[in-house]
Motif scaffolding. Structure first.
Motif, PDB file in Angstrom:
ATOM      1  N   SER A  59       3.230  -8.117  32.653  1.00 53.99           N
ATOM      2  CA  SER A  59       3.102  -8.449  31.237  1.00 53.99           C
ATOM      3  C   SER A  59       1.641  -8.528  30.807  1.00 53.99           C
ATOM      4  O   SER A  59       1.303  -8.194  29.674  1.00 53.99           O
ATOM      5  N   GLY A  60       0.755  -8.990  31.727  1.00 56.57           N
ATOM      6  CA  GLY A  60      -0.657  -9.048  31.371  1.00 56.57           C
ATOM      7  C   GLY A  60      -1.230  -7.674  31.104  1.00 56.57           C
ATOM      8  O   GLY A  60      -1.998  -7.472  30.165  1.00 56.57           O
ATOM      9  N   ARG A  61      -0.861  -6.734  31.948  1.00 57.47           N
ATOM     10  CA  ARG A  61      -1.337  -5.371  31.744  1.00 57.47           C
ATOM     11  C   ARG A  61      -0.783  -4.773  30.446  1.00 57.47           C
ATOM     12  O   ARG A  61      -1.479  -4.046  29.721  1.00 57.47           O
ATOM     13  N   LEU A  62       0.477  -5.079  30.142  1.00 56.93           N
ATOM     14  CA  LEU A  62       1.065  -4.594  28.898  1.00 56.93           C
ATOM     15  C   LEU A  62       0.331  -5.160  27.687  1.00 56.93           C
ATOM     16  O   LEU A  62       0.096  -4.465  26.689  1.00 56.93           O
ATOM     17  N   ALA A  63      -0.015  -6.450  27.745  1.00 56.01           N
ATOM     18  CA  ALA A  63      -0.731  -7.069  26.633  1.00 56.01           C
ATOM     19  C   ALA A  63      -2.089  -6.402  26.425  1.00 56.01           C
ATOM     20  O   ALA A  63      -2.531  -6.191  25.291  1.00 56.01           O
ATOM     21  N   GLU A  64      -2.765  -6.074  27.549  1.00 54.45           N
ATOM     22  CA  GLU A  64      -4.068  -5.410  27.442  1.00 54.45           C
ATOM     23  C   GLU A  64      -3.926  -4.040  26.787  1.00 54.45           C
ATOM     24  O   GLU A  64      -4.706  -3.658  25.914  1.00 54.45           O
ATOM     25  N   ARG A  65      -2.895  -3.301  27.220  1.00 52.30           N
ATOM     26  CA  ARG A  65      -2.674  -1.984  26.618  1.00 52.30           C
ATOM     27  C   ARG A  65      -2.287  -2.111  25.138  1.00 52.30           C
ATOM     28  O   ARG A  65      -2.678  -1.293  24.304  1.00 52.30           O
ATOM     29  N   ALA A  66      -1.504  -3.138  24.828  1.00 49.15           N
ATOM     30  CA  ALA A  66      -1.096  -3.340  23.442  1.00 49.15           C
ATOM     31  C   ALA A  66      -2.304  -3.600  22.543  1.00 49.15           C
ATOM     32  O   ALA A  66      -2.351  -3.138  21.388  1.00 49.15           O
ATOM     33  N   GLN A  67      -3.291  -4.345  23.048  1.00 48.10           N
ATOM     34  CA  GLN A  67      -4.494  -4.588  22.259  1.00 48.10           C
ATOM     35  C   GLN A  67      -5.251  -3.291  21.995  1.00 48.10           C
ATOM     36  O   GLN A  67      -5.776  -3.075  20.895  1.00 48.10           O
ATOM     37  N   GLN A  68      -5.298  -2.417  23.014  1.00 46.83           N
ATOM     38  CA  GLN A  68      -5.974  -1.128  22.818  1.00 46.83           C
ATOM     39  C   GLN A  68      -5.271  -0.303  21.739  1.00 46.83           C
ATOM     40  O   GLN A  68      -5.916   0.288  20.868  1.00 46.83           O
ATOM     41  N   VAL A  69      -3.921  -0.253  21.807  1.00 47.10           N
ATOM     42  CA  VAL A  69      -3.176   0.510  20.810  1.00 47.10           C
ATOM     43  C   VAL A  69      -3.353  -0.108  19.422  1.00 47.10           C
ATOM     44  O   VAL A  69      -3.502   0.598  18.420  1.00 47.10           O
ATOM     45  N   SER A  70      -3.375  -1.444  19.352  1.00 48.21           N
ATOM     46  CA  SER A  70      -3.532  -2.121  18.063  1.00 48.21           C
ATOM     47  C   SER A  70      -4.879  -1.794  17.438  1.00 48.21           C
ATOM     48  O   SER A  70      -4.974  -1.563  16.225  1.00 48.21           O
ATOM     49  N   ARG A  71      -5.928  -1.783  18.262  1.00 49.04           N
ATOM     50  CA  ARG A  71      -7.250  -1.439  17.726  1.00 49.04           C
ATOM     51  C   ARG A  71      -7.271   0.005  17.206  1.00 49.04           C
ATOM     52  O   ARG A  71      -7.952   0.315  16.225  1.00 49.04           O
ATOM     53  N   THR A  72      -6.526   0.885  17.863  1.00 46.93           N
ATOM     54  CA  THR A  72      -6.469   2.278  17.404  1.00 46.93           C
ATOM     55  C   THR A  72      -5.707   2.408  16.092  1.00 46.93           C
ATOM     56  O   THR A  72      -6.057   3.209  15.215  1.00 46.93           O
ATOM     57  N   LEU A  73      -4.662   1.616  15.938  1.00 49.61           N
ATOM     58  CA  LEU A  73      -3.819   1.709  14.743  1.00 49.61           C
ATOM     59  C   LEU A  73      -4.449   1.070  13.508  1.00 49.61           C
ATOM     60  O   LEU A  73      -4.175   1.497  12.384  1.00 49.61           O
ATOM     61  N   GLN A  74      -5.266   0.031  13.694  1.00 48.50           N
ATOM     62  CA  GLN A  74      -5.685  -0.790  12.568  1.00 48.50           C
ATOM     63  C   GLN A  74      -6.420   0.000  11.480  1.00 48.50           C
ATOM     64  O   GLN A  74      -6.130  -0.178  10.284  1.00 48.50           O
ATOM     65  N   PRO A  75      -7.378   0.910  11.814  1.00 43.51           N
ATOM     66  CA  PRO A  75      -8.041   1.661  10.725  1.00 43.51           C
ATOM     67  C   PRO A  75      -7.052   2.486   9.899  1.00 43.51           C
ATOM     68  O   PRO A  75      -7.158   2.533   8.676  1.00 43.51           O
ATOM     69  N   ALA A  76      -6.105   3.148  10.577  1.00 43.03           N
ATOM     70  CA  ALA A  76      -5.133   3.960   9.837  1.00 43.03           C
ATOM     71  C   ALA A  76      -4.222   3.079   8.998  1.00 43.03           C
ATOM     72  O   ALA A  76      -3.838   3.446   7.873  1.00 43.03           O
TER      73      ALA A  76
END
Length: 722
Positions: A679-696
């Protein structure tokens, strides 16, 4: 058109009569010929049963119907008391082995026997059946016709017989059939739409038109209004029914009403065969009918959505549809891995299809890769692999096409995406590389024969063993390389930096093995350009996990070549066969599309572009949800601020629906499937995806009216269909 002549008749003359020997007869069937030979056409007393029977061979020259001709006339008791009537002329022709009689005449000449002379002078007889069908009316009459053989010769027409006449309702659609008993050929048929009171120039002569309710049709958005202009106290009947090209019309709705009325229909209820009949509730009142939606594009679209090809064991199929439609069907071969379905002219050439009627497959056996394509006006409307449900998914088989010519000439080719490759061949295609082996399999009986006749044959040959043999050496080489790398790593294990690098590699490998091993197909509705950029950002972020992502935005060339429906079929089949997942990205436009398919009454979205795979996909996605096959195959998602989760229709909430980006960890876990861990690794990946999505995502809010292929729909929570 309507005959200008009005026939004034007494009550006894209103019984239909045959006029085959009067002024309307032509050719050998004239009145003089009948009277000279002592023969007259007769009408059998009463109606007869409509039983065409099977086609039989003609024992000799016979009279058969060659053409039907109709004429509308008025039958009047008085100048202002008339009924509409359909007069039918049956044009007859001589068919059969006439040459045998001519050879006998030449052989015997003047010395012909009395028996032969009697045969030459024998009259040709015919029992001609006329079948008349309208809404709630069916009649069959039998006409007995005979003519001396000396006056009848083979040709396009031997005269005609006129039946006067069939009484019909105003505005009705009538169908006429004609055949002989016994039947020597396929029955003739003609369909005619009769005028109503508004379309008649002599409406003053028909009393029922004086008080007939007037009907008009108007449209307002998605609603259709049937407006009946009737006096306030007048009672009348209104019926909606579906007109059928074959068989009796099917009643759908009936009411007895009073005074002016407005009946409201949803646009999803419209069909080309939906007709309206209205009449005053008075004794012996005349009914008028109209079918106003024959050319309505919404009605035609609803008809194709309701049409479904169905397999009938053992070797038949049927196109189920509520109305008749102009359709052609052909067989095609669908290879796994996508690509267009290759048409197979024989054994099922492109031909017209009669709906709700069984059609034979001239096949020896079925195969999962055999599909049927239904087209209208050269546009593909439906494609269904009918044997997939019973025989399993598509197989990696090669279809060999055998063509047989004169003098026992035989050629073989293998059907591929690029065409039919001759065998053997030196081409660089997949079939050419294993062509010799395929021919050996064919000779040894390892291929499955699907079709066989004088023109050729089809054979399905398995390709699995050649794929395994091809990759065996590749795997062996990979194992040798892996062993060498393992020995090298063992020598470097004592160094601490290498150990840390190996730990990081191990974590990345575990995550990649879980997520990268699964395919994901993203489906979305292109509401506007900003939303498309948001979908592209999400797809790019998922590829970095890694996931194997397929999305319409990256496949525009394939989509244009194949069409949205064929592209979606291929992508969905590949994704689910590989154990992947289909992601439904809900937006206001997607929810509006779902509502339209689920027959809600809210305004439908505007027309979409030629690359919108979401609209095409609903014809397959909806049955998966309605039949309980969606869990484990589908997940849903929506973007916070653009659409609340509870606005998603309840039917689609039978699978998890995630709100992004707040539920990204759970969303990524669902994409990875049951193998997801850490779950920790998933949370880290989720933060990366969230940062990518936020500008769009921010761009969507800053430019809500950005130009695109569609417009944004405003939805409130709780408006989804239950």
């Amino acid at each position: 058109g309507l005959s200008a002549t009005r026939h004034l008749e007494d009550a006894h003359a209103l019984v239909p009569a045959v006029l085959g020997f009067g002024p309307k007869s032509r050719g050998p069937l004239s009145g003089e010929a009948y009277r000279a030979a002592g023969h007259r056409p007769l009408l059998s007393d009463g109606d007869v049963l409509c039983l065409p029977g099977s086609v039989v061979s003609a024992p000799g020259p016979v009279l058969v119907p060659a053409r039907l001709q109709t004429e509308l006339v008025l039958r009047c008791r008085q100048e202002t008391d008339c009924d509409l009537c359909v007069r039918v002329a049956v044009h007859l022709a001589v068919r059969g082995p006439w040459e045998e009689r001519e050879e006998e005449e030449e052989q015997f000449g003047a010395a012909a026997s009395p028996e032969l002379e009697d045969s030459r002078n024998a009259a040709l007889q015919a029992r001609v059946v006329l079948s008349f069908q309208a809404y709630r009316t069916t009649r069959c009459v039998l006409l007995e016709v005979q003519v001396p053989a000396a006056l009848a010769r083979p040709g396009p027409s031997a005269g005609s017989v006129v039946f006067d006449c069939f009484e019909a309702a105003l505005g009705a659609e009538v169908r006429l059939w004609s055949y002989t008993q016994p039947r020597y050929q396929k029955e003739l048929n003609v369909t005619q739409l009769l005028p109503d009171c508004k379309g008649l120039e002599v409406q003053d002569s028909i009393q029922s038109c004086w008080a007939l309710p007037w009907l008009s049709v108007s449209a307002e958005g998605d609603l259709v209004h049937l407006v009946l202009d009737v006096p306030e106290e007048q009672r009348f009947g209104l019926a909606l029914y579906r007109s059928q090209a074959h068989g009796a019309p099917r009643p759908w709705w009936h009411r007895n009403l009073t005074g002016p009325q407005t009946i409201t229909l949803n646009h999803t209820d419209l069909l080309p065969c939906l007709c309206i009949q209205v009449w005053p509730l008075e004794p012996d009142s005349v009914r008028t009918s109209t079918c106003p939606f024959r050319e309505d594009p919404r009605a035609l679209r609803n008809l194709w959505r309701a049409a479904r090809p169905r397999l009938l064991p053992p070797h038949s199929w049927r196109l189920d549809a509520p109305c008749s439609l102009p359709a052609e069907a052909t067989l095609c071969w669908q290879a796994p891995g996508g690509g267009p379905c290759r048409p197979l002219a024989p054994p099922l050439p492109r031909d017209n299809v009669t709906v709700n009627k069984a059609h034979e497959f001239p096949l020896l056996r079925g195969h999962p890769n055999l599909c049927i394509q239904v087209s209208s006006w050269e546009k593909l409307q439906l494609q269904e692999c009918l044997w997939a449900d019973t025989l399993g998914p598509l197989r990696d088989d090669m279809l060999l096409v055998e063509t047989r010519g004169p003098r026992h000439n035989r050629t073989l080719c293998a059907l591929e995406h690029s065409g039919c490759t001759p065998l053997p061949s030196r081409a660089s295609t997949r079939a050419a590389r294993v062509g010799e082996h395929l021919l050996q399999d064919l000779e040894s009986g390892q291929c499955l024969q699907l079709w066989d006749d004088d023109r050729g044959a089809f054979w399905a040959c398995p390709m699995d063993k050649y794929v395994h043999r091809r990759w065996a050496l590749v795997w062996l080489g990979c194992l040798l390389v892996a062993a060498a790398l393992l020995l090298l790593l063992l020598l470097l294990l004592r160094k601490d930096p290498v150990k840390g690098w190996l730990r990081l590699l191990k974590q990345d490998y575990r995550f990649g093995a879980a997520a990268g091993g699964r395919a994901a197909l993203l489906l979305y509705s292109a509401d506007d350009a900003g939303f498309e950029r948001l979908v592209g950002a999400l797809a790019s972020a998922l590829c970095a996990l890694p996931l194997r992502v397929a999305v319409e935005l990256w496949s525009r060339r394939e989509l244009s070549a194949q069409g949205p429906l064929a592209w979606f079929h291929a992508q969905r089949r590949r994704t689910l066969q590989e154990g992947g997942v289909v992601v439904l990205l809900f937006s206001p436009g997607a929810v509006a599309l779902c509502r339209e398919w689920l027959q809600d009454g809210v305004t439908a979205p505007a027309a979409r572009g030629p690359h919108d795979a979401f609209a095409a996909s609903l014809s397959c996605v909806l049955p998966d949800f309605q039949q309980g096959r969606a869990p484990g195959r589908y997940v849903g998602a929506c973007f916070e601020g653009l659409l609340p989760p509870d606005a998603v229709p309840a039917l689609f909430r039978t699978v998890p629906v995630f709100s992004l980006p707040s539920q990204l960890p759970d969303f990524l876990g669902a994409l990875q499937g049951p193998c997801a861990r850490g779950s920790g690794r998933l949370a880290e990946r989720a933060q990366q995806v969230s940062r990518t999505l936020q500008p769009a995502l921010d761009s969507c809010f800053q430019n809500p009216g950005a130009p695109g292929r569609g417009a944004r729909w405003a939805l409130e929570p709780g408006t989804g269909l239950e």
